[in-house]
Design a protein around this motif. Sequence first.
Motif, PDB file in Angstrom:
ATOM      1  N   GLU A  37       0.952  -1.196  -0.234  1.00 33.89           N
ATOM      2  CA  GLU A  37       0.070  -0.354   0.066  1.00 33.89           C
ATOM      3  C   GLU A  37       0.658   1.167   0.136  1.00 33.89           C
ATOM      4  OE1 GLU A  37      -4.303  -0.699   1.699  1.00 33.89           O
ATOM      5  OE2 GLU A  37      -3.151  -0.748   3.000  1.00 33.89           O
ATOM      6  N   GLY A  38       1.933   1.128   0.038  1.00 34.99           N
ATOM      7  CA  GLY A  38       3.075   2.154  -0.180  1.00 34.99           C
ATOM      8  C   GLY A  38       2.813   3.691   1.001  1.00 34.99           C
ATOM      9  N   TYR A  39       2.920   2.750   1.864  1.00 35.74           N
ATOM     10  CA  TYR A  39       3.095   3.409   3.457  1.00 35.74           C
ATOM     11  C   TYR A  39       4.446   4.469   2.892  1.00 35.74           C
ATOM     12  CZ  TYR A  39       3.682   5.573   7.909  1.00 35.74           C
ATOM     13  OH  TYR A  39       3.891   6.669   9.023  1.00 35.74           O
ATOM     14  N   PHE A  40       5.468   4.533   3.130  1.00 36.75           N
ATOM     15  CA  PHE A  40       6.408   5.173   3.170  1.00 36.75           C
ATOM     16  C   PHE A  40       6.465   6.110   1.431  1.00 36.75           C
ATOM     17  CE2 PHE A  40       7.739   1.409   5.533  1.00 36.75           C
ATOM     18  CZ  PHE A  40       8.321   2.085   6.767  1.00 36.75           C
ATOM     19  N   MET A  93       8.868  11.220  15.787  1.00 35.57           N
ATOM     20  CA  MET A  93      10.035  11.545  15.758  1.00 35.57           C
ATOM     21  C   MET A  93      10.798  12.346  17.221  1.00 35.57           C
ATOM     22  SD  MET A  93      12.342  11.019  12.146  1.00 35.57           S
ATOM     23  CE  MET A  93      13.545  10.950  12.590  1.00 35.57           C
ATOM     24  N   GLN A  94       9.497  13.050  17.376  1.00 35.55           N
ATOM     25  CA  GLN A  94       9.443  14.209  18.580  1.00 35.55           C
ATOM     26  C   GLN A  94      11.175  14.780  17.867  1.00 35.55           C
ATOM     27  OE1 GLN A  94       9.864  12.687  22.036  1.00 35.55           O
ATOM     28  NE2 GLN A  94       7.845  10.734  21.859  1.00 35.55           N
ATOM     29  N   LEU A  95      10.923  15.280  17.088  1.00 38.41           N
ATOM     30  CA  LEU A  95      11.614  16.916  16.483  1.00 38.41           C
ATOM     31  C   LEU A  95      10.616  17.941  16.753  1.00 38.41           C
ATOM     32  CD1 LEU A  95      12.971  15.150  12.963  1.00 38.41           C
ATOM     33  CD2 LEU A  95      13.865  14.796  15.570  1.00 38.41           C
ATOM     34  N   GLU A  96      11.268  18.810  17.262  1.00 38.98           N
ATOM     35  CA  GLU A  96      10.872  20.187  17.140  1.00 38.98           C
ATOM     36  C   GLU A  96      10.605  21.122  15.868  1.00 38.98           C
ATOM     37  OE1 GLU A  96      11.221  22.382  20.967  1.00 38.98           O
ATOM     38  OE2 GLU A  96      10.629  20.794  22.229  1.00 38.98           O
ATOM     39  N   LEU A 137      11.747  13.926   1.654  1.00 41.89           N
ATOM     40  CA  LEU A 137      13.086  12.760   1.672  1.00 41.89           C
ATOM     41  C   LEU A 137      13.785  12.234   2.197  1.00 41.89           C
ATOM     42  CD1 LEU A 137      12.079  13.123  -2.333  1.00 41.89           C
ATOM     43  CD2 LEU A 137      11.237  11.290  -0.546  1.00 41.89           C
ATOM     44  N   ASP A 138      14.409  13.597   3.108  1.00 41.56           N
ATOM     45  CA  ASP A 138      15.568  14.403   3.828  1.00 41.56           C
ATOM     46  C   ASP A 138      15.012  13.745   4.748  1.00 41.56           C
ATOM     47  OD1 ASP A 138      17.213  15.374   1.495  1.00 41.56           O
ATOM     48  OD2 ASP A 138      16.027  17.194   2.687  1.00 41.56           O
ATOM     49  N   LEU A 139      13.885  13.098   5.204  1.00 39.33           N
ATOM     50  CA  LEU A 139      13.609  12.598   6.853  1.00 39.33           C
ATOM     51  C   LEU A 139      13.290  11.460   7.026  1.00 39.33           C
ATOM     52  CD1 LEU A 139      10.803  15.243   8.719  1.00 39.33           C
ATOM     53  CD2 LEU A 139      13.655  14.610   9.073  1.00 39.33           C
ATOM     54  N   LEU A 140      13.024  10.438   5.700  1.00 41.92           N
ATOM     55  CA  LEU A 140      12.488   9.656   5.325  1.00 41.92           C
ATOM     56  C   LEU A 140      13.711   8.383   5.570  1.00 41.92           C
ATOM     57  CD1 LEU A 140      10.494   7.474   4.583  1.00 41.92           C
ATOM     58  CD2 LEU A 140      10.972   7.805   2.619  1.00 41.92           C
ATOM     59  N   PRO A 141      14.755   8.487   5.362  1.00 39.90           N
ATOM     60  CA  PRO A 141      16.345   7.424   6.199  1.00 39.90           C
ATOM     61  C   PRO A 141      15.607   7.549   7.704  1.00 39.90           C
ATOM     62  CG  PRO A 141      16.688   8.851   4.123  1.00 39.90           C
ATOM     63  CD  PRO A 141      15.358   9.517   4.752  1.00 39.90           C
ATOM     64  N   MET A 158      14.579   5.338  13.154  1.00 39.36           N
ATOM     65  CA  MET A 158      13.778   5.115  14.681  1.00 39.36           C
ATOM     66  C   MET A 158      12.831   3.563  14.779  1.00 39.36           C
ATOM     67  SD  MET A 158      10.594   5.942  15.207  1.00 39.36           S
ATOM     68  CE  MET A 158       9.742   6.974  13.924  1.00 39.36           C
ATOM     69  N   LEU A 159      12.691   3.893  13.398  1.00 39.91           N
ATOM     70  CA  LEU A 159      11.440   2.523  13.330  1.00 39.91           C
ATOM     71  C   LEU A 159      11.890   1.254  13.262  1.00 39.91           C
ATOM     72  CD1 LEU A 159       8.553   3.478  10.145  1.00 39.91           C
ATOM     73  CD2 LEU A 159       8.055   3.537  12.543  1.00 39.91           C
ATOM     74  N   GLN A 160      13.126   1.016  13.124  1.00 45.43           N
ATOM     75  CA  GLN A 160      14.314  -0.577  12.855  1.00 45.43           C
ATOM     76  C   GLN A 160      14.913  -0.084  14.324  1.00 45.43           C
ATOM     77  OE1 GLN A 160      16.808   0.402   9.714  1.00 45.43           O
ATOM     78  NE2 GLN A 160      15.364  -1.525   8.900  1.00 45.43           N
ATOM     79  N   LYS A 161      14.904   1.059  14.683  1.00 45.64           N
ATOM     80  CA  LYS A 161      15.552   0.896  16.632  1.00 45.64           C
ATOM     81  C   LYS A 161      14.783   0.498  17.399  1.00 45.64           C
ATOM     82  CE  LYS A 161      19.723   3.970  15.810  1.00 45.64           C
ATOM     83  NZ  LYS A 161      19.805   5.515  16.412  1.00 45.64           N
ATOM     84  N   ASP A 162      13.424   0.645  17.368  1.00 43.81           N
ATOM     85  CA  ASP A 162      12.036   0.200  18.016  1.00 43.81           C
ATOM     86  C   ASP A 162      11.685  -1.272  18.035  1.00 43.81           C
ATOM     87  OD1 ASP A 162      10.791   2.330  19.830  1.00 43.81           O
ATOM     88  OD2 ASP A 162       9.563   1.248  19.093  1.00 43.81           O
TER      89      ASP A 162
END
Length: 335
Positions: free
Chosen positions: A50-53, A65-68, A75-79, A84-88
């Motif tokens: 379904e192409g979430y990414f 990611m709780q980034l203020e 595309l800069d944030l995606l990697p 973050m998802l993998q570390k969780d």
Amino acid sequence: MRFLLFPLLGLLLLSSCQQPPQKEGHHVLCDYEILSLEAAQAAVVQDSKEGYFEKVQALEMAIQMQLEKATNKRLDLLPHYKEMLQKDVQEFSASEQILLHKTFQSALDRIAAFAPNIKLPKMRLIKTLGSYYGASVYYTRENCIVIPADQLINSSKLEQTLIHEIFHIYSRYSPQKRKALYAAIGYQQIDSLILSDFLQKRIFYNPDGLDLNYAIRLKDKNEQEFLATPIIFSRFGAYKGIPMLQAMLFQFFELEELPQAGQYRIKSPDLGLEEKELNNYWEQIGRNTNYTIHPDEVLADNFTFLAYAASGKPIKSLGPKGKVIAEKIKAIIQE
């Protein structure tokens, strides 16, 4: 010392005979797998179904990611978001694996009680800390069910939520059934939807209900009829130090049809209607559940009620209209 030798040998032999919990499981309805840490980290950042990414926007990633102070370039944030998802992701303990086998088998037994011929794909189970959606939030990705660590206890809630999530995977892998089930609660499929600039930036994508190309015909309090799509979005334009669920708004946005048949766009850039402002919404979806942010959520709760009722342990008493809707859903699944 000689007298302690034989009990000690017995314990060593017993421990050597014990096998680690099996990762693979089988049920008459489907196979399933408890993923290792490495396999889960790969799976949680993949969505070719379904192409979430390809859809998730910069603001949603920043809030999770709780980034203020974050770039607004998706595309800069995606990697960093995928990292973050993998570390969780966490490894299931041996006791959690045993619990999951027992609970997943029981959940499938309940589904089989009312839908013995349902077609389910192989399912995969992932454990996560739940730091981005919340410690109690399960979700699905492709054929994976992502389970928060805090929920891995022997409780009825674990089984009920697994059944709910199993429905999302069933819906995702059964497009014709999905279309018929959505129609049963008033939602019709449209070819495409163009979001306003406001919503394009602020939209939150429910990983259990990614498809926005469904609309429902509603009436406002003045009995004016219109076609609308339910959308969840951020009340803020940036992360404000509060959890994602507290930043979330849910409204229905009126659509207007474009000259190309089947194509629609949001009529008002940033103004939607809440459920309480609608006249005929509950008549169509029923009042069996208040979890209504997407048609897939309405159906997943009804699916869970049907599974428990058929297995002799109803968890909710449905009213007359609710029973009619539940029976419609049941008939479509059983076809």
